[in-house]
Motif scaffolding. Structure first.
Motif, PDB file in Angstrom:
ATOM      1  N   ARG A  30       0.367  -1.119   0.083  1.00 14.83           N
ATOM      2  CA  ARG A  30      -0.025   0.253  -0.067  1.00 14.83           C
ATOM      3  C   ARG A  30       0.692   1.463  -0.025  1.00 14.83           C
ATOM      4  O   ARG A  30       0.682   2.179  -0.471  1.00 14.83           O
ATOM      5  N   GLU A  31       1.794   1.591   1.013  1.00 13.31           N
ATOM      6  CA  GLU A  31       2.566   2.570   0.694  1.00 13.31           C
ATOM      7  C   GLU A  31       3.474   3.053  -0.341  1.00 13.31           C
ATOM      8  O   GLU A  31       3.660   4.182  -0.410  1.00 13.31           O
ATOM      9  N   ALA A  32       3.808   1.822  -1.447  1.00 13.57           N
ATOM     10  CA  ALA A  32       4.927   1.554  -1.913  1.00 13.57           C
ATOM     11  C   ALA A  32       3.654   2.138  -2.969  1.00 13.57           C
ATOM     12  O   ALA A  32       4.323   2.972  -4.434  1.00 13.57           O
ATOM     13  N   LEU A  33       2.904   1.637  -2.839  1.00 17.26           N
ATOM     14  CA  LEU A  33       1.605   2.188  -4.562  1.00 17.26           C
ATOM     15  C   LEU A  33       0.578   3.632  -4.368  1.00 17.26           C
ATOM     16  O   LEU A  33       0.722   4.697  -4.878  1.00 17.26           O
ATOM     17  N   GLU A  34       0.778   4.127  -3.378  1.00 19.56           N
ATOM     18  CA  GLU A  34      -0.317   5.407  -2.582  1.00 19.56           C
ATOM     19  C   GLU A  34       1.865   6.683  -2.680  1.00 19.56           C
ATOM     20  O   GLU A  34       0.622   7.824  -3.091  1.00 19.56           O
ATOM     21  N   ALA A  35       2.516   6.063  -2.545  1.00 19.89           N
ATOM     22  CA  ALA A  35       3.871   6.554  -3.072  1.00 19.89           C
ATOM     23  C   ALA A  35       3.468   7.469  -4.685  1.00 19.89           C
ATOM     24  O   ALA A  35       4.859   8.113  -5.354  1.00 19.89           O
ATOM     25  N   LEU A  36       3.087   6.272  -5.857  1.00 16.08           N
ATOM     26  CA  LEU A  36       3.030   6.608  -7.220  1.00 16.08           C
ATOM     27  C   LEU A  36       2.474   7.877  -7.745  1.00 16.08           C
ATOM     28  O   LEU A  36       1.110   7.860  -6.624  1.00 16.08           O
ATOM     29  N   PRO A  37       2.810   8.511  -8.721  1.00 21.57           N
ATOM     30  CA  PRO A  37       1.911   9.850  -8.930  1.00 21.57           C
ATOM     31  C   PRO A  37       0.680   9.603  -9.602  1.00 21.57           C
ATOM     32  O   PRO A  37       0.220   8.238  -9.654  1.00 21.57           O
ATOM     33  N   GLY A  38      -1.462  10.237  -9.145  1.00 21.66           N
ATOM     34  CA  GLY A  38      -1.905   9.697  -9.037  1.00 21.66           C
ATOM     35  C   GLY A  38      -2.478   8.409  -8.421  1.00 21.66           C
ATOM     36  O   GLY A  38      -3.830   7.975  -9.042  1.00 21.66           O
ATOM     37  N   VAL A  39      -2.165   7.637  -8.369  1.00 16.78           N
ATOM     38  CA  VAL A  39      -2.803   6.745  -7.108  1.00 16.78           C
ATOM     39  C   VAL A  39      -2.937   6.929  -5.889  1.00 16.78           C
ATOM     40  O   VAL A  39      -1.917   7.786  -4.540  1.00 16.78           O
ATOM     41  N   GLY A  40      -4.152   7.033  -4.460  1.00 16.97           N
ATOM     42  CA  GLY A  40      -4.449   7.896  -3.412  1.00 16.97           C
ATOM     43  C   GLY A  40      -4.981   6.372  -3.016  1.00 16.97           C
ATOM     44  O   GLY A  40      -4.379   5.164  -4.390  1.00 16.97           O
ATOM     45  N   ARG A  41      -5.503   6.459  -1.908  1.00 17.51           N
ATOM     46  CA  ARG A  41      -6.028   5.424  -1.232  1.00 17.51           C
ATOM     47  C   ARG A  41      -7.074   4.557  -2.213  1.00 17.51           C
ATOM     48  O   ARG A  41      -6.690   3.121  -1.690  1.00 17.51           O
ATOM     49  N   LYS A  42      -8.294   5.313  -2.569  1.00 20.37           N
ATOM     50  CA  LYS A  42      -9.111   4.734  -3.318  1.00 20.37           C
ATOM     51  C   LYS A  42      -7.811   3.689  -4.371  1.00 20.37           C
ATOM     52  O   LYS A  42      -8.613   2.341  -4.197  1.00 20.37           O
ATOM     53  N   THR A  43      -7.661   4.067  -5.659  1.00 21.99           N
ATOM     54  CA  THR A  43      -6.709   3.348  -6.261  1.00 21.99           C
ATOM     55  C   THR A  43      -5.933   2.340  -6.168  1.00 21.99           C
ATOM     56  O   THR A  43      -5.840   0.962  -6.228  1.00 21.99           O
ATOM     57  N   ALA A  44      -5.269   2.556  -5.018  1.00 23.58           N
ATOM     58  CA  ALA A  44      -4.702   1.409  -4.030  1.00 23.58           C
ATOM     59  C   ALA A  44      -4.742   0.324  -3.519  1.00 23.58           C
ATOM     60  O   ALA A  44      -4.788  -0.727  -3.818  1.00 23.58           O
ATOM     61  N   ASN A  45      -6.523   0.043  -3.436  1.00 22.52           N
ATOM     62  CA  ASN A  45      -7.252  -0.054  -2.773  1.00 22.52           C
ATOM     63  C   ASN A  45      -7.869  -1.322  -3.772  1.00 22.52           C
ATOM     64  O   ASN A  45      -7.763  -2.498  -3.740  1.00 22.52           O
ATOM     65  N   VAL A  46      -8.072  -0.992  -4.485  1.00 21.42           N
ATOM     66  CA  VAL A  46      -8.650  -1.511  -5.588  1.00 21.42           C
ATOM     67  C   VAL A  46      -7.383  -2.286  -6.464  1.00 21.42           C
ATOM     68  O   VAL A  46      -7.490  -3.441  -6.916  1.00 21.42           O
ATOM     69  N   VAL A  47      -6.368  -2.252  -6.772  1.00 24.14           N
ATOM     70  CA  VAL A  47      -5.314  -2.787  -7.319  1.00 24.14           C
ATOM     71  C   VAL A  47      -5.364  -3.996  -6.556  1.00 24.14           C
ATOM     72  O   VAL A  47      -4.798  -5.111  -6.659  1.00 24.14           O
ATOM     73  N   LEU A  48      -4.866  -3.169  -5.190  1.00 28.62           N
ATOM     74  CA  LEU A  48      -4.529  -4.585  -3.480  1.00 28.62           C
ATOM     75  C   LEU A  48      -5.282  -5.751  -3.825  1.00 28.62           C
ATOM     76  O   LEU A  48      -5.213  -6.789  -4.100  1.00 28.62           O
ATOM     77  N   ASN A  49      -7.086  -5.367  -3.698  1.00 30.40           N
ATOM     78  CA  ASN A  49      -8.185  -5.815  -4.819  1.00 30.40           C
ATOM     79  C   ASN A  49      -7.811  -7.285  -5.219  1.00 30.40           C
ATOM     80  O   ASN A  49      -8.131  -8.261  -5.253  1.00 30.40           O
ATOM     81  N   THR A  50      -8.108  -6.172  -6.237  1.00 31.52           N
ATOM     82  CA  THR A  50      -8.717  -6.742  -7.690  1.00 31.52           C
ATOM     83  C   THR A  50      -7.339  -7.322  -8.258  1.00 31.52           C
ATOM     84  O   THR A  50      -7.392  -9.035  -8.859  1.00 31.52           O
ATOM     85  N   ALA A  51      -6.035  -6.977  -7.973  1.00 27.77           N
ATOM     86  CA  ALA A  51      -4.685  -7.365  -8.919  1.00 27.77           C
ATOM     87  C   ALA A  51      -4.193  -8.240  -7.877  1.00 27.77           C
ATOM     88  O   ALA A  51      -3.664 -10.002  -8.778  1.00 27.77           O
ATOM     89  N   PHE A  52      -4.726  -8.224  -5.994  1.00 22.82           N
ATOM     90  CA  PHE A  52      -3.474  -9.815  -5.278  1.00 22.82           C
ATOM     91  C   PHE A  52      -4.413  -9.870  -4.816  1.00 22.82           C
ATOM     92  O   PHE A  52      -4.242 -10.712  -3.889  1.00 22.82           O
ATOM     93  N   GLY A  53      -5.648 -10.235  -4.011  1.00 23.59           N
ATOM     94  CA  GLY A  53      -6.944 -10.770  -3.556  1.00 23.59           C
ATOM     95  C   GLY A  53      -6.759 -10.145  -2.203  1.00 23.59           C
ATOM     96  O   GLY A  53      -7.583 -10.879  -1.951  1.00 23.59           O
ATOM     97  N   TRP A  54      -6.584  -8.898  -1.850  1.00 23.31           N
ATOM     98  CA  TRP A  54      -6.509  -8.413  -0.539  1.00 23.31           C
ATOM     99  C   TRP A  54      -7.540  -8.355  -0.519  1.00 23.31           C
ATOM    100  O   TRP A  54      -8.793  -7.795  -0.990  1.00 23.31           O
ATOM    101  N   PRO A  55      -8.261  -8.449   0.943  1.00 23.23           N
ATOM    102  CA  PRO A  55      -9.896  -7.596   1.258  1.00 23.23           C
ATOM    103  C   PRO A  55     -10.013  -6.244   1.285  1.00 23.23           C
ATOM    104  O   PRO A  55     -10.173  -5.824   2.405  1.00 23.23           O
TER     105      PRO A  55
END
Length: 212
Positions: A108-133
């Protein structure tokens, strides 16, 4: 809303759609990350139209750096705010190549450090790409959660925290998809289609409509 009613709602949503998926088109975590980044203030249909043009040409961080910023802009110019989004995606690719070996970090921390990536985007990627709850709350989920009284909150963070608390573990991976699809097609903003809603009898919205 009590926990028994919440569970019934989740069971019905699961029965109707046992394996929900995002409507964004992607074939890798990176493609998903780009698509979600482009989806801010845009429809999934619009994003898919643009990525169908972009991804066959460049669908890795290095490939996007290779085609250059102008070509990236040209590929996504049908999307609103495409200039700023192109800048963010390009800078994101530079960081992914230089700091993460060209891979999308499952962090999460590394994702949210990327330009244009906030909490919502990080949550979607962690959930949909990696299966996080994780539970990403957008305008649809915020509306459905408050309108039904399933998980009420004054802002998206409050709703996310409430959902994290009240959704049983077995439903957490999929609840984001169920609620967003329900908000997109049934519990729509202006005039919810209560007459065709599978959870109408469980929903605590007072001003129900008869629209099918």
């Amino acid at each position: 809303m009590n926990k028994d009613k919440r569970r019934l709602i989740l069971e019905r949503l699961r029965e109707a759609n046992p394996h929900p998926e995002t409507e964004l088109e992607y074939s890798s975590p990176f493609e998903l990350l780009v698509a979600v980044t482009l989806s801010a203030q845009a429809t999934d249909v619009g994003v898919n139209k643009a990525t169908r043009k972009l991804f066959p040409r460049a669908n890795t961080p290095q490939a996007i750096l290779d085609i250059g910023l102008e070509a990236l802009r040209e590929s996504i110019k049908t999307i609103g705010l495409y200039n700023s989004k192109a800048n963010n995606v390009y800078k994101m690719c530079e960081i992914l190549v230089s700091q993460h070996g060209g891979e999308v970090p499952e962090n999460r921390e590394a994702l949210e450090a990327l330009p244009g990536v906030g909490r919502k985007t990080a949550n979607v990627v962690l959930n949909t790409a990696f299966g996080w709850p994780t539970i990403a709350v957008d305008t649809h989920i915020f509306r459905v959660s408050n309108r039904t009284k399933f998980a009420m909150g004054k802002d998206v963070v409050a709703v996310e925290q409430k959902l994290e608390k009240v959704v049983p573990k077995e439903f957490k991976v999929d609840v984001h998809h169920w609620l967003i699809l329900h908000g997109r097609y049934t519990c729509v903003a202006r005039k919810p289609r209560c007459g065709s809603c599978i959870i109408e009898d469980l929903c605590e919205f007072k001003d129900k409509t008869e629209v099918a």
